[in-house]
Design an enzyme around this catalytic site. Structure first.
Site, PDB file in Angstrom:
ATOM      1  N   GLU A  41      10.198   1.042  10.494  1.00  0.00           N
ATOM      2  CA  GLU A  41      11.206   2.079  10.273  1.00  0.00           C
ATOM      3  C   GLU A  41      10.470   3.399  10.439  1.00  0.00           C
ATOM      4  OE1 GLU A  41      12.909   5.059   8.900  1.00  0.00           O
ATOM      5  OE2 GLU A  41      12.784   4.152   6.910  1.00  0.00           O
ATOM      6  N   LYS A  91       0.847  -1.192   0.000  1.00  0.00           N
ATOM      7  CA  LYS A  91       0.000   0.000   0.000  1.00  0.00           C
ATOM      8  C   LYS A  91       0.884   1.244   0.000  1.00  0.00           C
ATOM      9  CE  LYS A  91      -1.936   2.610   3.086  1.00  0.00           C
ATOM     10  NZ  LYS A  91      -1.985   3.936   2.402  1.00  0.00           N
ATOM     11  N   GLU A 115      10.150  15.713  15.712  1.00  0.00           N
ATOM     12  CA  GLU A 115      10.536  15.627  14.302  1.00  0.00           C
ATOM     13  C   GLU A 115       9.714  16.622  13.487  1.00  0.00           C
ATOM     14  OE1 GLU A 115      11.556  12.126  11.152  1.00  0.00           O
ATOM     15  OE2 GLU A 115       9.639  11.957  12.192  1.00  0.00           O
ATOM     16  N   GLY A 165       7.115   4.884   8.275  1.00  0.00           N
ATOM     17  CA  GLY A 165       6.266   6.054   8.451  1.00  0.00           C
ATOM     18  C   GLY A 165       6.421   6.633   9.838  1.00  0.00           C
ATOM     19  N   SER A 166       5.360   7.250  10.323  1.00  0.00           N
ATOM     20  CA  SER A 166       5.424   7.965  11.593  1.00  0.00           C
ATOM     21  C   SER A 166       5.460   7.009  12.774  1.00  0.00           C
ATOM     22  CB  SER A 166       4.220   8.896  11.732  1.00  0.00           C
ATOM     23  OG  SER A 166       3.036   8.153  11.992  1.00  0.00           O
ATOM     24  N   CYS A 169      13.865  10.852   7.197  1.00  0.00           N
ATOM     25  CA  CYS A 169      13.781  10.491   8.611  1.00  0.00           C
ATOM     26  C   CYS A 169      15.130  10.583   9.307  1.00  0.00           C
ATOM     27  CB  CYS A 169      13.180   9.093   8.769  1.00  0.00           C
ATOM     28  SG  CYS A 169      13.872   7.874   7.663  1.00  0.00           S
ATOM     29  N   GLY A 202       3.231   3.630  13.667  1.00  0.00           N
ATOM     30  CA  GLY A 202       3.948   2.398  13.968  1.00  0.00           C
ATOM     31  C   GLY A 202       3.498   1.772  15.273  1.00  0.00           C
TER      32      GLY A 202
END
Length: 499
Positions: free
Chosen positions: A269, A195, A400, A247-248, A303, A252
């Site tokens: 990750e 996706k 972040e 992703g974020s 990231c 996660g």
């Protein structure tokens, strides 16, 4: 769109692809979403709609997972030799290389990144990774194990594919992150449902056509588009064996909780807030470009961006001035313009978030040395921004930002080795870090103690397909690239025979 074609920025071939009716890719067939629901994809350079793509609902996800399961359990993929599997992975790399210019245009249009970066970095890296992973297909080994049981025994281990994998990728490197997930899974013999992020699905939809062209069997790779509801349906599906997510951190964490219901294998990750430490003896001709690339490449939407710089007081002013000069060199504009070096933020939502952090830093007392505001009158452009006089309690230091915003913090001679390590590690994240110094022994000592999955010395951001990549702490777990990525998609079986 027509203006971009007339300006020579977008080929007719790419325009034709973008303009056509898009479908889900399930069992090597282009199929419409069952609900008929679609969502708009926007051009971050001007906010205008590029295309409509299908929104997969749980029934579509179920079809995709069923196709992946059938391909894994039976059919040509299940019986394929490692050599032939590796050839297909290599062929996919060849075809992506053949279509690289087209894919780079799609990526630049959809994500906003400069076309030079999309073509010269993302596509080249993706092709190299597919070829690297294709080579691992024949090298996934078990071991013969001596045991100490009474009698005669033969014991060995086998490393087998984990099964059906849900792979959810982000919008900052859409095609490259898809390849990061697909390549090792194919090499290991898994099947998958991918996706892409709802903000940037176009290169993944074109990738689907290339996967079919490569001759990868039916059901091995399935691609469904949609928002978080589609991703949730994938994670929740009882017939998915593994979830791989980039992703974020917040998303996660939700995936971990959901995956626990069916005890799925999960690799994550996630975000980062990477420290970079600059010592007095650092070579500024190396340090300044390294730091600038680390934070301004891809508009800071990396990231591992070097967003938190600790500079010794003796070189602090040089670092700030150097970053200001580098920011001033940026050529801001649409990614499809070959002269652009800094494109837009990928979505309005992220644009608003980045601007909000800049305002928060200003209100908290940070000095805006350069930038600090929107660029232009349309699209999601943010000026490259350099913040000074920041302190550790500010949100711009703690959280972040994921934009072209860098904070520079001084340290002095009273900050010894232990104090610097403490400052570098004083974050919830642990994805990347860097050390700039000519004292290589000191650099390696720091590298051992900094809690990050990658520590660079006298550079920041470069990567290689053979090097494992992943995070400590809330930056996730599991490693991508290198053989460690193949391990993510395999599991070990022990066989013990009494002779």
């Amino acid at each position: 769109m027509n203006q971009m074609i007339q300006s020579g920025f977008l080929s007719q071939e790419v325009s034709n692809f973008v303009s056509k009716t898009h479908h889900l890719f399930i069992n090597n067939k282009m199929v419409a979403a069952k609900s008929g629901e679609t969502f708009a994809v926007l051009n971050p350079a001007n906010g205008e709609k590029i295309a409509d793509v299908p929104h997969a609902n749980p029934e579509d996800v179920d079809d995709a997972v069923r196709a992946a399961r059938a391909a894994f359990e039976s059919g040509p993929w299940a019986r394929m030799t490692p050599v032939d599997r590796g050839k297909l992975v290599w062929r996919l790399g060849d075809l992506i290389e053949k279509h690289a210019d087209e894919l780079a245009q799609l990526e630049s249009l959809d994500n906003g990144k400069p076309i030079t970066a999309a073509r010269g970095v993302d596509l080249n890296f993706g092709v190299e990774l597919l070829r690297y992973m294709g080579g691992w297909s024949t090298k996934i080994l078990g071991n013969s194990v001596p045991v100490s049981l009474e009698g005669d025994w033969h014991a060995y281990t086998m490393r087998e594919p984990v099964g059906v994998c849900a792979q959810i990728v982000p919008w900052n490197y859409p095609l490259l992150m898809a390849i990061w997930k697909i390549a090792p899974a194919l090499a290991a013999g898994c099947t998958m449902v991918l996706k892409p992020a709802e903000q940037t699905p176009l290169s993944a939809l074109r990738l689907a056509e290339i996967i079919a062209e490569a001759g990868i069997p039916e059901g091995v790779v399935n691609i469904v588009t949609g928002d978080g509801r589609t991703g949730a349906a994938l994670v929740e599906h009882p017939d998915v064996d593994k979830v791989a997510f980039t992703g974020s951190t917040d998303t996660g964490k939700r995936i971990m909780k959901t995956g626990a219901d069916t005890v799925k294998k999960v690799s994550l990750e996630l975000g980062g807030k990477s420290p970079a430490i600059v010592f007095p003896d650092a070579e500024m001709d190396v340090t300044i470009p390294g730091l600038a690339t680390g934070i301004f490449f891809n508009a800071g939407q990396s990231c591992t961006a070097s967003s938190r710089i600790f500079a010794h007081k003796s070189v602090y002013d040089k670092v700030v001035a150097g970053l200001e000069a580098e920011a001033n060199k940026a050529i801001i504009g649409p990614g499809l313009d070959p002269s652009t070096t800094l494109g837009p933020i990928t979505s309005d939502e992220q644009f608003q978030k980045v601007c909000g952090y800049i305002d928060a830093g200003r209100n908290d007392g940070a000095e805006i040395v350069f930038g600090g505001k929107r660029w232009g009158n349309e699209g999601y452009f943010v000026e490259p921004t350099v913040l000074a006089n920041t302190t550790n309690d500010m949100s711009v230091i703690r959280e972040e930002i994921f934009g072209p915003v860098v904070c520079v913090i001084p340290f002095g001679d009273d900050d010894g080795h232990d104090e610097l390590v403490q400052k570098a590690n004083d974050t919830d994240f642990g994805l990347g870090a860097s050390v700039f110094t000519r004292d290589i022994g000191h650099a390696h000592k720091l590298a051992r103690r900094i809690k990050a999955g990658t520590v660079w010395i006298n550079t920041h951001l470069p990567n290689d397909v053979a090097l494992p990549f992943g995070g400590y702490k809330q930056s996730g777990y599991g490693r991508e690239m290198g053989f460690e990525a193949v391990e993510l998609y395999t599991q070990v079986k022990t066989v013990l025979a009494k002779l």
